[in-house]
Design a protein around this motif. Structure first.
Motif, PDB file in Angstrom:
ATOM      1  N   THR A  96       0.741  -1.160   0.046  1.00 46.70           N
ATOM      2  CA  THR A  96      -0.191  -0.074   0.097  1.00 46.70           C
ATOM      3  C   THR A  96       0.734   1.338   0.064  1.00 46.70           C
ATOM      4  OG1 THR A  96      -0.007   0.386   2.421  1.00 46.70           O
ATOM      5  CG2 THR A  96      -2.031  -1.428   1.458  1.00 46.70           C
ATOM      6  N   ARG A  97       0.135   2.414  -0.065  1.00 49.94           N
ATOM      7  CA  ARG A  97       0.815   3.706  -0.061  1.00 49.94           C
ATOM      8  C   ARG A  97       0.911   4.003   1.539  1.00 49.94           C
ATOM      9  NH1 ARG A  97      -2.094   7.679  -4.424  1.00 49.94           N
ATOM     10  NH2 ARG A  97      -3.612   5.829  -4.941  1.00 49.94           N
ATOM     11  N   GLY A  98       1.598   5.062   1.667  1.00 48.86           N
ATOM     12  CA  GLY A  98       1.812   5.221   3.282  1.00 48.86           C
ATOM     13  C   GLY A  98       0.333   5.568   3.845  1.00 48.86           C
ATOM     14  N   ASP A  99      -0.571   5.785   3.474  1.00 46.66           N
ATOM     15  CA  ASP A  99      -1.777   6.048   4.058  1.00 46.66           C
ATOM     16  C   ASP A  99      -2.713   4.660   3.972  1.00 46.66           C
ATOM     17  OD1 ASP A  99      -2.482   5.995   1.354  1.00 46.66           O
ATOM     18  OD2 ASP A  99      -3.586   7.682   1.577  1.00 46.66           O
ATOM     19  N   GLY A 100      -2.317   3.644   3.592  1.00 48.50           N
ATOM     20  CA  GLY A 100      -2.768   2.371   3.446  1.00 48.50           C
ATOM     21  C   GLY A 100      -3.660   2.179   2.359  1.00 48.50           C
ATOM     22  N   THR A 101      -3.641   3.139   1.436  1.00 49.62           N
ATOM     23  CA  THR A 101      -4.688   2.915   0.205  1.00 49.62           C
ATOM     24  C   THR A 101      -3.588   2.262  -0.831  1.00 49.62           C
ATOM     25  OG1 THR A 101      -3.620   4.991  -0.680  1.00 49.62           O
ATOM     26  CG2 THR A 101      -6.014   5.093   0.604  1.00 49.62           C
ATOM     27  N   PRO A 102      -4.341   1.560  -1.951  1.00 46.55           N
ATOM     28  CA  PRO A 102      -3.523   0.839  -2.948  1.00 46.55           C
ATOM     29  C   PRO A 102      -2.699   1.731  -3.605  1.00 46.55           C
ATOM     30  CG  PRO A 102      -5.896   0.220  -2.791  1.00 46.55           C
ATOM     31  CD  PRO A 102      -5.819   1.347  -2.057  1.00 46.55           C
ATOM     32  N   LEU A 103      -1.658   1.098  -4.101  1.00 43.56           N
ATOM     33  CA  LEU A 103      -0.664   1.876  -5.017  1.00 43.56           C
ATOM     34  C   LEU A 103      -1.157   1.965  -6.486  1.00 43.56           C
ATOM     35  CD1 LEU A 103       2.495  -0.235  -4.290  1.00 43.56           C
ATOM     36  CD2 LEU A 103       2.355   2.324  -3.889  1.00 43.56           C
ATOM     37  N   ARG A 104      -1.011   3.063  -6.860  1.00 39.07           N
ATOM     38  CA  ARG A 104      -1.276   3.135  -8.438  1.00 39.07           C
ATOM     39  C   ARG A 104      -0.760   2.197  -9.253  1.00 39.07           C
ATOM     40  NH1 ARG A 104       1.020   6.960 -11.071  1.00 39.07           N
ATOM     41  NH2 ARG A 104       2.771   7.411  -9.510  1.00 39.07           N
ATOM     42  N   LEU A 105      -1.359   1.900 -10.213  1.00 39.62           N
ATOM     43  CA  LEU A 105      -0.862   0.805 -11.335  1.00 39.62           C
ATOM     44  C   LEU A 105       0.310   1.293 -11.987  1.00 39.62           C
ATOM     45  CD1 LEU A 105      -4.349  -0.721 -12.489  1.00 39.62           C
ATOM     46  CD2 LEU A 105      -2.320  -1.958 -11.369  1.00 39.62           C
ATOM     47  N   ALA A 106       0.300   2.624 -12.462  1.00 37.80           N
ATOM     48  CA  ALA A 106       1.520   3.134 -12.933  1.00 37.80           C
ATOM     49  C   ALA A 106       2.737   3.247 -12.170  1.00 37.80           C
ATOM     50  CB  ALA A 106       1.087   4.467 -13.676  1.00 37.80           C
ATOM     51  N   TYR A 107       2.714   3.227 -10.830  1.00 30.11           N
ATOM     52  CA  TYR A 107       3.873   3.400  -9.985  1.00 30.11           C
ATOM     53  C   TYR A 107       5.054   2.543 -10.302  1.00 30.11           C
ATOM     54  CZ  TYR A 107       6.686   3.842  -5.757  1.00 30.11           C
ATOM     55  OH  TYR A 107       7.778   3.716  -5.013  1.00 30.11           O
ATOM     56  N   LEU A 108       4.751   1.356 -10.599  1.00 22.12           N
ATOM     57  CA  LEU A 108       5.851   0.182 -10.814  1.00 22.12           C
ATOM     58  C   LEU A 108       6.554   0.608 -12.177  1.00 22.12           C
ATOM     59  CD1 LEU A 108       4.366  -2.915  -9.341  1.00 22.12           C
ATOM     60  CD2 LEU A 108       6.169  -1.818  -8.508  1.00 22.12           C
ATOM     61  N   ASN A 109       5.780   1.204 -12.981  1.00 22.66           N
ATOM     62  CA  ASN A 109       6.520   1.449 -14.501  1.00 22.66           C
ATOM     63  C   ASN A 109       7.236   2.516 -14.154  1.00 22.66           C
ATOM     64  OD1 ASN A 109       3.538   0.278 -14.587  1.00 22.66           O
ATOM     65  ND2 ASN A 109       3.976  -0.058 -16.907  1.00 22.66           N
ATOM     66  N   GLU A 110       6.807   3.499 -13.520  1.00 17.69           N
ATOM     67  CA  GLU A 110       7.602   4.543 -13.443  1.00 17.69           C
ATOM     68  C   GLU A 110       8.871   4.478 -12.487  1.00 17.69           C
ATOM     69  OE1 GLU A 110       4.943   7.040 -11.477  1.00 17.69           O
ATOM     70  OE2 GLU A 110       3.629   7.386 -13.042  1.00 17.69           O
ATOM     71  N   LYS A 111       8.775   3.397 -11.641  1.00 14.84           N
ATOM     72  CA  LYS A 111       9.860   3.105 -10.731  1.00 14.84           C
ATOM     73  C   LYS A 111      11.017   2.241 -11.527  1.00 14.84           C
ATOM     74  CE  LYS A 111      11.568   3.893  -6.387  1.00 14.84           C
ATOM     75  NZ  LYS A 111      11.473   5.009  -5.816  1.00 14.84           N
ATOM     76  N   LEU A 112      10.440   1.422 -12.364  1.00 14.81           N
ATOM     77  CA  LEU A 112      11.552   0.709 -13.073  1.00 14.81           C
ATOM     78  C   LEU A 112      12.029   1.417 -14.187  1.00 14.81           C
ATOM     79  CD1 LEU A 112      12.455  -2.209 -14.313  1.00 14.81           C
ATOM     80  CD2 LEU A 112      10.473  -2.387 -15.570  1.00 14.81           C
ATOM     81  N   ASN A 113      11.462   2.340 -14.827  1.00 16.94           N
ATOM     82  CA  ASN A 113      11.966   3.139 -15.634  1.00 16.94           C
ATOM     83  C   ASN A 113      13.267   3.895 -14.972  1.00 16.94           C
ATOM     84  OD1 ASN A 113      10.448   2.313 -17.676  1.00 16.94           O
ATOM     85  ND2 ASN A 113       9.094   4.094 -17.433  1.00 16.94           N
ATOM     86  N   ILE A 114      12.891   4.690 -13.876  1.00 19.45           N
ATOM     87  CA  ILE A 114      13.784   5.507 -13.097  1.00 19.45           C
ATOM     88  C   ILE A 114      15.115   4.696 -13.049  1.00 19.45           C
ATOM     89  CG2 ILE A 114      14.286   6.515 -11.092  1.00 19.45           C
ATOM     90  CD1 ILE A 114      11.456   7.304 -10.938  1.00 19.45           C
ATOM     91  N   VAL A 115      14.974   3.385 -12.425  1.00 17.75           N
ATOM     92  CA  VAL A 115      16.328   2.582 -12.208  1.00 17.75           C
ATOM     93  C   VAL A 115      17.051   2.194 -13.335  1.00 17.75           C
ATOM     94  CG1 VAL A 115      16.864   0.340 -10.976  1.00 17.75           C
ATOM     95  CG2 VAL A 115      15.255   1.753  -9.858  1.00 17.75           C
ATOM     96  N   THR A 116      16.354   1.571 -14.268  1.00 14.95           N
ATOM     97  CA  THR A 116      17.060   1.000 -15.482  1.00 14.95           C
ATOM     98  C   THR A 116      17.723   2.204 -16.291  1.00 14.95           C
ATOM     99  OG1 THR A 116      14.821   1.580 -16.656  1.00 14.95           O
ATOM    100  CG2 THR A 116      15.521  -0.793 -15.972  1.00 14.95           C
ATOM    101  N   LYS A 117      17.256   3.587 -16.212  1.00 13.03           N
ATOM    102  CA  LYS A 117      17.808   4.704 -16.882  1.00 13.03           C
ATOM    103  C   LYS A 117      18.890   5.136 -16.010  1.00 13.03           C
ATOM    104  CE  LYS A 117      13.859   6.477 -19.553  1.00 13.03           C
ATOM    105  NZ  LYS A 117      13.048   7.681 -19.606  1.00 13.03           N
ATOM    106  N   LYS A 118      18.763   5.103 -14.638  1.00 12.91           N
ATOM    107  CA  LYS A 118      19.962   5.506 -13.756  1.00 12.91           C
ATOM    108  C   LYS A 118      21.047   4.674 -13.866  1.00 12.91           C
ATOM    109  CE  LYS A 118      21.276   6.456  -9.050  1.00 12.91           C
ATOM    110  NZ  LYS A 118      20.526   6.442  -7.746  1.00 12.91           N
TER     111      LYS A 118
END
Length: 383
Positions: free
Chosen positions: A295-317
């Motif tokens: 979940t997010r910090g407030d206990g609500t579900p994560l956004r579906l696009a969140y993992l895509n964004e995170k993966l792109n950040i790590v692979t590019k870096k």
């Protein structure tokens, strides 16, 4: 009263009938209709009798000015009640972006085969999923035939052009691969372990070690994980529409599955559970009351696009080979094949309803497996 006539075609002699269908409300003039393609006069007479009954019951409508968009609205009003919310949103998007702008205002009776082919060719130049567009557009034409709005489906024999990537040679295809090798996986997980949050590291680890879809993992609750049996139950998926989170069952029965977990993955999940519990108590809450694993910090579900964004950040870096989130699922399957798993085992683990989907992955398996095949042959022949 209908009149009947025999006529000759390349396929032989057929029958047609003509009938007065009454006053056209738009022109105020009488109108007639002609129906063709009957093998016998008896068939033509039966069809004429049915049409006469429809006219008598007031069911006959003037189809001359019905547009493709009119037919789409009729079809979708019923079809939308038989599909999931996620599928409904996807179909609406395809029609709004690609189909209605090209077909919507045209009278459906005037749309020709040539026009359909031209439109599919244009769509193929801009998107890879042109076959999906054709399938959806075709549903409306099929409905129009079914409802006697048109007699023939102009989309039926349209050909899908080959995409440029289908014509690439093997070298270019390798450059466009959407999976990682074992060494690339190890490097990526080493980076995520040290540089991102434990939650996100566990998520990426699970994507790679289970082959689960991201929506399946984001819908997981702790009750879905059996630490004693060493298994995880994948039976629903997270979908987001209009800012709302919707948990729904998968499209196919095969997508509901119970898969085994290795000791390393179980240990990592236990570590995350302890960390999450400590964080919840520190913040005076208990995981938002939903018991979700991620979940997010407030206990609500994560956004579906969140993992895509995170993966792109790590692979590019770190200049890693770029792949998509779905590529991690592809990676899991490829590494399973390398480890010696059968096609059937991979199909069941990934929840593929059609084994052809698994076979498609198998044909794109990594170079490592290809090298192993050559090595196996060499060892056998040298014995």
């Amino acid at each position: 009263m209908a009149s009947y006539q025999k006529y000759t075609t390349k396929q032989g002699q057929l029958w047609l009938f003509k009938m007065d269908t009454g006053i056209n409300p738009e022109t105020g003039k009488r109108q007639t209709t002609t129906r063709r393609g009957f093998n016998t006069k008896k068939e033509a007479q039966a069809a004429a009798a049915k049409l006469e009954q429809e006219i008598a019951n007031g069911l006959l409508i003037n189809n001359n000015n019905i547009t493709y968009e009119d037919v789409f609205e009729q079809w979708f009003a019923t079809h939308s009640k038989t599909i999931k919310a996620s599928t409904k949103k996807t179909i609406e998007s395809k029609f709004k972006r690609h189909i209605i702008p090209r077909f919507g205002k045209l009278k459906v009776k005037d749309i020709s085969k040539a026009y359909c082919q031209k439109m599919i060719n244009e769509i193929a130049d801009s998107i890879a999923s042109v076959n999906d567009i054709k399938i959806q557009a075709n549903q409306v034409f099929k409905y129009a035939v079914k409802m006697d709005i048109i007699s023939k489906n102009p989309m039926e024999h349209v050909t899908i052009p080959k995409q440029p990537q289908e014509l690439l040679n093997e070298e270019n295809e390798f450059e466009e691969r959407n999976y990682w090798t074992k060494e690339e996986v190890k490097k990526f997980l080493s980076i995520t372990k040290n540089e991102i949050s434990l939650r996100d590291h566990v998520l990426f680890h699970l994507l790679i070690y289970t082959g689960a879809r991201k929506g399946e993992l984001l819908a997981l609750t702790w009750e879905d994980i059996d630490f004693e049996a060493g298994s995880i139950r994948l039976w629903r998926t997270l979908f987001q529409a209009d800012g709302k989170h919707i948990f729904q069952t998968p499209k196919t029965r095969d997508s509901k599955r119970l898969i085994s977990l290795d000791r390393k993955t179980l240990a990592l999940l236990k570590k995350w559970r302890i960390s999450q519990t400590e964080e919840d108590f520190a913040n005076g809450k208990l995981n938002g009351g939903n018991n979700l694993v991620f979940t997010r910090g407030d206990g609500t579900p994560l956004r579906l696009a969140y993992l895509n964004e995170k993966l792109n950040i790590v692979t590019k870096k770190h200049s890693l080979h770029p792949i998509t989130i779905h590529g991690l699922r592809h990676t899991h399957a490829s590494l399973l094949f390398e480890a010696g798993a059968s096609i059937k085992e991979v199909q069941e683990r990934l929840g593929h309803a059609d084994i052809q989907m698994t076979m498609n992955i198998y044909t794109h398996v990594t170079n490592t497996l290809k090298e192993q095949t050559a090595s196996k042959f060499e060892k056998y022949i040298e014995l």
